[in-house]
Design a protein around this motif. Structure first.
Motif, PDB file in Angstrom:
ATOM      1  N   LYS A  66      23.614  55.536   9.875  1.00 44.04           N
ATOM      2  CA  LYS A  66      23.354  54.628   8.747  1.00 44.04           C
ATOM      3  C   LYS A  66      23.942  53.247   9.014  1.00 44.04           C
ATOM      4  CE  LYS A  66      23.182  57.982   4.910  1.00 44.04           C
ATOM      5  NZ  LYS A  66      23.789  58.346   3.613  1.00 44.04           N
ATOM      6  N   LEU A  67      25.162  53.219   9.535  1.00 41.50           N
ATOM      7  CA  LEU A  67      25.822  51.943   9.813  1.00 41.50           C
ATOM      8  C   LEU A  67      25.082  51.182  10.914  1.00 41.50           C
ATOM      9  CD1 LEU A  67      28.159  50.018   9.268  1.00 41.50           C
ATOM     10  CD2 LEU A  67      29.533  51.320  10.908  1.00 41.50           C
ATOM     11  N   ALA A  68      24.622  51.887  11.936  1.00 42.11           N
ATOM     12  CA  ALA A  68      23.862  51.242  13.013  1.00 42.11           C
ATOM     13  C   ALA A  68      22.585  50.611  12.461  1.00 42.11           C
ATOM     14  CB  ALA A  68      23.533  52.268  14.098  1.00 42.11           C
ATOM     15  N   LEU A  69      21.885  51.335  11.589  1.00 43.16           N
ATOM     16  CA  LEU A  69      20.663  50.803  10.973  1.00 43.16           C
ATOM     17  C   LEU A  69      20.977  49.576  10.123  1.00 43.16           C
ATOM     18  CD1 LEU A  69      17.628  51.110  10.252  1.00 43.16           C
ATOM     19  CD2 LEU A  69      18.345  52.596   8.367  1.00 43.16           C
ATOM     20  N   HIS A  70      22.057  49.654   9.341  1.00 38.57           N
ATOM     21  CA  HIS A  70      22.448  48.531   8.479  1.00 38.57           C
ATOM     22  C   HIS A  70      22.772  47.281   9.315  1.00 38.57           C
ATOM     23  CE1 HIS A  70      24.379  46.466   5.095  1.00 38.57           C
ATOM     24  NE2 HIS A  70      25.354  46.170   5.930  1.00 38.57           N
ATOM     25  N   LEU A  71      23.527  47.457  10.380  1.00 43.39           N
ATOM     26  CA  LEU A  71      23.904  46.313  11.210  1.00 43.39           C
ATOM     27  C   LEU A  71      22.691  45.730  11.946  1.00 43.39           C
ATOM     28  CD1 LEU A  71      27.289  47.604  12.703  1.00 43.39           C
ATOM     29  CD2 LEU A  71      26.951  45.945  10.862  1.00 43.39           C
ATOM     30  N   ARG A  72      21.760  46.586  12.328  1.00 44.68           N
ATOM     31  CA  ARG A  72      20.559  46.092  13.001  1.00 44.68           C
ATOM     32  C   ARG A  72      19.656  45.315  12.047  1.00 44.68           C
ATOM     33  NH1 ARG A  72      16.081  50.272  14.860  1.00 44.68           N
ATOM     34  NH2 ARG A  72      15.625  50.069  12.622  1.00 44.68           N
ATOM     35  N   ASP A  73      19.413  45.879  10.855  1.00 46.39           N
ATOM     36  CA  ASP A  73      18.455  45.275   9.932  1.00 46.39           C
ATOM     37  C   ASP A  73      19.046  44.143   9.100  1.00 46.39           C
ATOM     38  OD1 ASP A  73      16.740  47.122  10.935  1.00 46.39           O
ATOM     39  OD2 ASP A  73      16.643  48.386   9.132  1.00 46.39           O
ATOM     40  N   LYS A  74      20.335  44.247   8.744  1.00 49.28           N
ATOM     41  CA  LYS A  74      20.938  43.238   7.865  1.00 49.28           C
ATOM     42  C   LYS A  74      21.701  42.158   8.622  1.00 49.28           C
ATOM     43  CE  LYS A  74      19.655  45.635   4.225  1.00 49.28           C
ATOM     44  NZ  LYS A  74      18.541  45.188   3.369  1.00 49.28           N
ATOM     45  N   HIS A  75      22.195  42.493   9.815  1.00 46.30           N
ATOM     46  CA  HIS A  75      23.021  41.534  10.560  1.00 46.30           C
ATOM     47  C   HIS A  75      22.433  41.181  11.933  1.00 46.30           C
ATOM     48  CE1 HIS A  75      26.469  41.755   7.763  1.00 46.30           C
ATOM     49  NE2 HIS A  75      26.105  43.017   7.596  1.00 46.30           N
ATOM     50  N   ALA A  76      21.212  41.645  12.190  1.00 46.91           N
ATOM     51  CA  ALA A  76      20.506  41.327  13.437  1.00 46.91           C
ATOM     52  C   ALA A  76      21.318  41.690  14.677  1.00 46.91           C
ATOM     53  CB  ALA A  76      20.124  39.847  13.456  1.00 46.91           C
ATOM     54  N   LYS A  77      21.995  42.834  14.649  1.00 48.83           N
ATOM     55  CA  LYS A  77      22.790  43.296  15.791  1.00 48.83           C
ATOM     56  C   LYS A  77      21.968  44.258  16.661  1.00 48.83           C
ATOM     57  CE  LYS A  77      26.561  41.134  14.487  1.00 48.83           C
ATOM     58  NZ  LYS A  77      27.091  39.999  15.281  1.00 48.83           N
ATOM     59  N   ARG A  78      22.474  44.479  17.886  1.00 51.16           N
ATOM     60  CA  ARG A  78      21.862  45.438  18.812  1.00 51.16           C
ATOM     61  C   ARG A  78      22.877  46.558  19.062  1.00 51.16           C
ATOM     62  NH1 ARG A  78      20.810  44.101  23.850  1.00 51.16           N
ATOM     63  NH2 ARG A  78      19.096  45.612  23.960  1.00 51.16           N
ATOM     64  N   PRO A  79      22.917  47.564  18.182  1.00 50.77           N
ATOM     65  CA  PRO A  79      23.965  48.593  18.285  1.00 50.77           C
ATOM     66  C   PRO A  79      23.670  49.657  19.342  1.00 50.77           C
ATOM     67  CG  PRO A  79      22.583  49.031  16.389  1.00 50.77           C
ATOM     68  CD  PRO A  79      22.074  47.751  16.989  1.00 50.77           C
ATOM     69  N   LEU A  80      24.743  50.246  19.842  1.00 51.81           N
ATOM     70  CA  LEU A  80      24.668  51.432  20.712  1.00 51.81           C
ATOM     71  C   LEU A  80      25.535  52.511  20.080  1.00 51.81           C
ATOM     72  CD1 LEU A  80      23.909  52.842  23.439  1.00 51.81           C
ATOM     73  CD2 LEU A  80      26.091  51.959  24.324  1.00 51.81           C
ATOM     74  N   LEU A  81      24.970  53.691  19.882  1.00 54.74           N
ATOM     75  CA  LEU A  81      25.714  54.822  19.337  1.00 54.74           C
ATOM     76  C   LEU A  81      26.289  55.644  20.493  1.00 54.74           C
ATOM     77  CD1 LEU A  81      23.137  55.851  16.600  1.00 54.74           C
ATOM     78  CD2 LEU A  81      25.464  55.061  16.142  1.00 54.74           C
ATOM     79  N   VAL A  82      27.555  56.002  20.384  1.00 52.83           N
ATOM     80  CA  VAL A  82      28.211  56.797  21.420  1.00 52.83           C
ATOM     81  C   VAL A  82      28.578  58.158  20.835  1.00 52.83           C
ATOM     82  CG1 VAL A  82      30.177  56.970  22.986  1.00 52.83           C
ATOM     83  CG2 VAL A  82      29.095  54.749  22.594  1.00 52.83           C
ATOM     84  N   ALA A  83      28.016  59.226  21.382  1.00 53.69           N
ATOM     85  CA  ALA A  83      28.256  60.589  20.894  1.00 53.69           C
ATOM     86  C   ALA A  83      29.482  61.159  21.591  1.00 53.69           C
ATOM     87  CB  ALA A  83      27.035  61.453  21.153  1.00 53.69           C
ATOM     88  N   ALA A  84      30.636  61.092  20.915  1.00 47.97           N
ATOM     89  CA  ALA A  84      31.890  61.559  21.514  1.00 47.97           C
ATOM     90  C   ALA A  84      32.437  62.790  20.813  1.00 47.97           C
ATOM     91  CB  ALA A  84      32.928  60.440  21.478  1.00 47.97           C
ATOM     92  N   ASP A  85      31.641  63.413  19.947  1.00 48.77           N
ATOM     93  CA  ASP A  85      32.065  64.639  19.267  1.00 48.77           C
ATOM     94  C   ASP A  85      31.576  65.834  20.082  1.00 48.77           C
ATOM     95  OD1 ASP A  85      32.740  66.695  17.617  1.00 48.77           O
ATOM     96  OD2 ASP A  85      31.669  65.967  15.854  1.00 48.77           O
ATOM     97  N   VAL A  86      32.408  66.294  20.994  1.00 53.85           N
ATOM     98  CA  VAL A  86      32.013  67.420  21.859  1.00 53.85           C
ATOM     99  C   VAL A  86      32.517  68.752  21.320  1.00 53.85           C
ATOM    100  CG1 VAL A  86      31.962  65.936  23.888  1.00 53.85           C
ATOM    101  CG2 VAL A  86      34.076  67.139  23.315  1.00 53.85           C
TER     102      VAL A  86
END
Length: 538
Positions: free
Chosen positions: A119-139
């Protein structure tokens, strides 16, 4: 979430209505009810006591305003202290001047951390014009990595993961991949536990040391009450949190965590998870939240939501047709679809001033589905000219929508009543009374009591109110005694009551004599039965 708290607080204010001024005695009466409401909402005893003491000091120290009764002054004092308790609104993400901004997300298992990362990645991309990368560190949690990948694919946001290494190494590698790929935001989804333990804290602390995050956010489940505050304290001691995201605000929790978190952790609330959809992440604003808790609604937020989801030209055209009484069933179908774009009706209604105090408010989305099914079972010509709906056509519409013929008859009857009511309002001189230019703006801020809530809300609220009023007319029927924004007399115009013209929903209570829908249906059925008997006698 705040329904029960809002209801109890509203009751505490009612005891002061009609009083000319605040005194130490009547303030204490109100504070006792406020303290009880806060404790029932799972606010810590010490914090509830401190809060009521501050309200008392503010109320007694406030300069008395002529023409404002004691209950309104007391509400103003409670509102101010709620804003101070949950705010001030100084919380915001820190963005790096050079290189990618690193956001570390921590929290217990089950708080909705992985979904909130997306949700935060989508918000930052659409509202703040950012290019986010999600890192899956929950192993640790089974399928956590796959869950984030599925969410990333749905949003078309890349997800990084490295097999066979520990979470700190995954995060460090993800940061390097972001720098190489030109991403300006990296969101680290760390592992959670069922409870706070040393292993969890050591792992998260090592990740923070390796990646040097600009933001260390704690994801907290609002449904956990006082437990949320204890885990927040534990994380804050090890991580030095910079902000909190509160999830599941659309649930039925009592809301104490939302009120208490800022004071307990010293960290600002940044975002609220307000639904299951990936777009359901709202920036936290203390003043708006305090207004909704006290039943004042959130007109500004409502207009913003409308502007994001509704075509202004179409809404304006529909609003003007509604006011002039020239609308058709085709226009009403367009209204349904526009209003539904804004989200669940219960959420929309909770943002309307005065609606928060209706504790038994029940907006059934299935009723909206049934109504839309009736419309779509008609031809475009029938929607434009409902008078062509004879008996055989009504049967066809009923079969097509999977409903009884009576549902079609009731819809047509409500539509005719609504048009008749609007024409009556225009005969009273609604156009000359408000003027063409100011009509929308005047309707924008009307409250259920006829007063102005937010005259600066602009035409967006007025148009939304008009469209919602028409939709409410079809849903609720009757509407007698509601008046336009509560300020005009009984016109029998369904759907014109409530703030900004928004009708009260089906099955909801009313303080203005709106007839109960079940009773009205019973009366109509009895009339039809009597008519049949009279025809047989002839």
């Amino acid at each position: 979430m705040f329904e029960s708290l809002t209801q109890r607080l509203t009751q505490s204010f009612a005891g002061l209505r009609g009083r000319r001024e605040l005194t130490a005695e009547n303030i204490e009466e109100g504070l006792a009810a406020v303290r009880t409401a806060l404790l029932e909402a799972d606010v810590h005893f010490e914090l509830a006591t401190e809060f009521t003491e501050r309200v008392s000091a503010r109320a007694l120290g406030a300069e008395r305003v002529k023409g404002v009764d004691a209950s309104d002054q007391f509400v103003h004092a409670v509102h101010g202290e709620l804003v101070d308790l949950m705010g001030p609104e100084d919380g915001a993400l820190e963005f790096a001047k050079r290189g990618p901004t690193v956001i570390l997300m921590a929290g217990l298992q089950g708080a909705g951390k992985t979904t909130t990362c997306a949700k935060l990645a989508l918000h930052l991309r659409d509202k703040h014009a950012k290019r986010p990368l999600l890192v899956a560190a929950d192993v640790k949690r089974p399928a956590a990595v796959q869950q984030l990948r599925v969410l990333g694919d749905r949003l078309q946001i890349p997800v990084f993961h490295k097999e066979g290494v520990g979470p700190p190494d995954v995060c460090a590698a993800g940061l390097a991949a972001a720098e190489a790929g030109g991403h300006d935001v990296v969101i680290l989804d760390t592992a959670g536990r069922l409870h706070v333990d040393d292993e969890l804290m050591a792992e998260v602390a090592e990740i923070a040391e390796r990646t040097r995050p600009h933001n260390q956010l704690l994801v907290v489940d609002a449904m956990t009450g006082q437990d949320a505050l204890q885990s927040a304290r534990a994380f804050h001691e090890r991580l030095t949190l910079t902000g909190v995201i509160l999830t599941k605000m659309d649930g039925d929790a009592r809301g104490g965590a939302a009120i208490s978190l800022k004071r307990v952790t010293g960290c600002p609330l940044l975002y609220l998870g307000v639904g299951e959809g990936l777009e359901d992440l709202d920036p936290f604003q203390a003043e708006r939240m305090a207004g909704r808790i006290l039943g004042m609604g959130d007109v500004v937020g409502l207009v913003e939501t409308a502007q994001e989801n509704i075509n202004e030209e179409e809404a304006q055209a529909g609003f003007e047709k509604m006011i002039m009484g020239s609308f058709t069933l085709e226009d009403m179908l367009g209204m349904i679809r526009m209003v539904r774009k804004m989200g669940p009706m219960k959420k929309v209604m909770s943002m309307m001033p005065g609606m928060g105090s209706l504790g038994d408010m029940d907006v059934d989305e299935r009723e909206m589905n049934r109504l839309e099914a009736l419309f779509t079972s008609m031809t475009p010509g029938e929607r434009i000219q409902p008078e062509t709906l004879d008996v055989s056509r009504r049967r066809r519409v009923a079969r097509g929508s999977g409903q009884e013929v009576g549902a079609v008859n009731e819809l047509v009857k409500r539509f005719k009543d609504l048009k008749k009511g609007m024409k009556q309002l225009n005969k009273m001189g609604l156009g000359s009374m408000l003027g063409k230019a100011g009509k929308r703006d005047a309707l924008a801020g009307m409250s259920p009591t006829g007063g102005m809530v937010d005259p600066t809300a602009g035409k967006g609220a007025g148009m939304l109110g008009g469209l919602g009023g028409g939709l409410g007319g079809l849903l609720g029927g009757g509407g007698a005694g509601a008046g336009l924004g509560g300020g005009l007399p009984d016109m029998g115009a369904a759907g014109m009551g409530g703030p900004g013209g928004m009708a009260r929903p089906m099955g909801s209570s009313s303080t203005r004599g709106q007839p109960d829908l079940a009773k009205q249906r019973k009366k109509d059925k009895a009339k039809r039965k009597q008519k049949r008997k009279n025809r047989k006698k002839r």
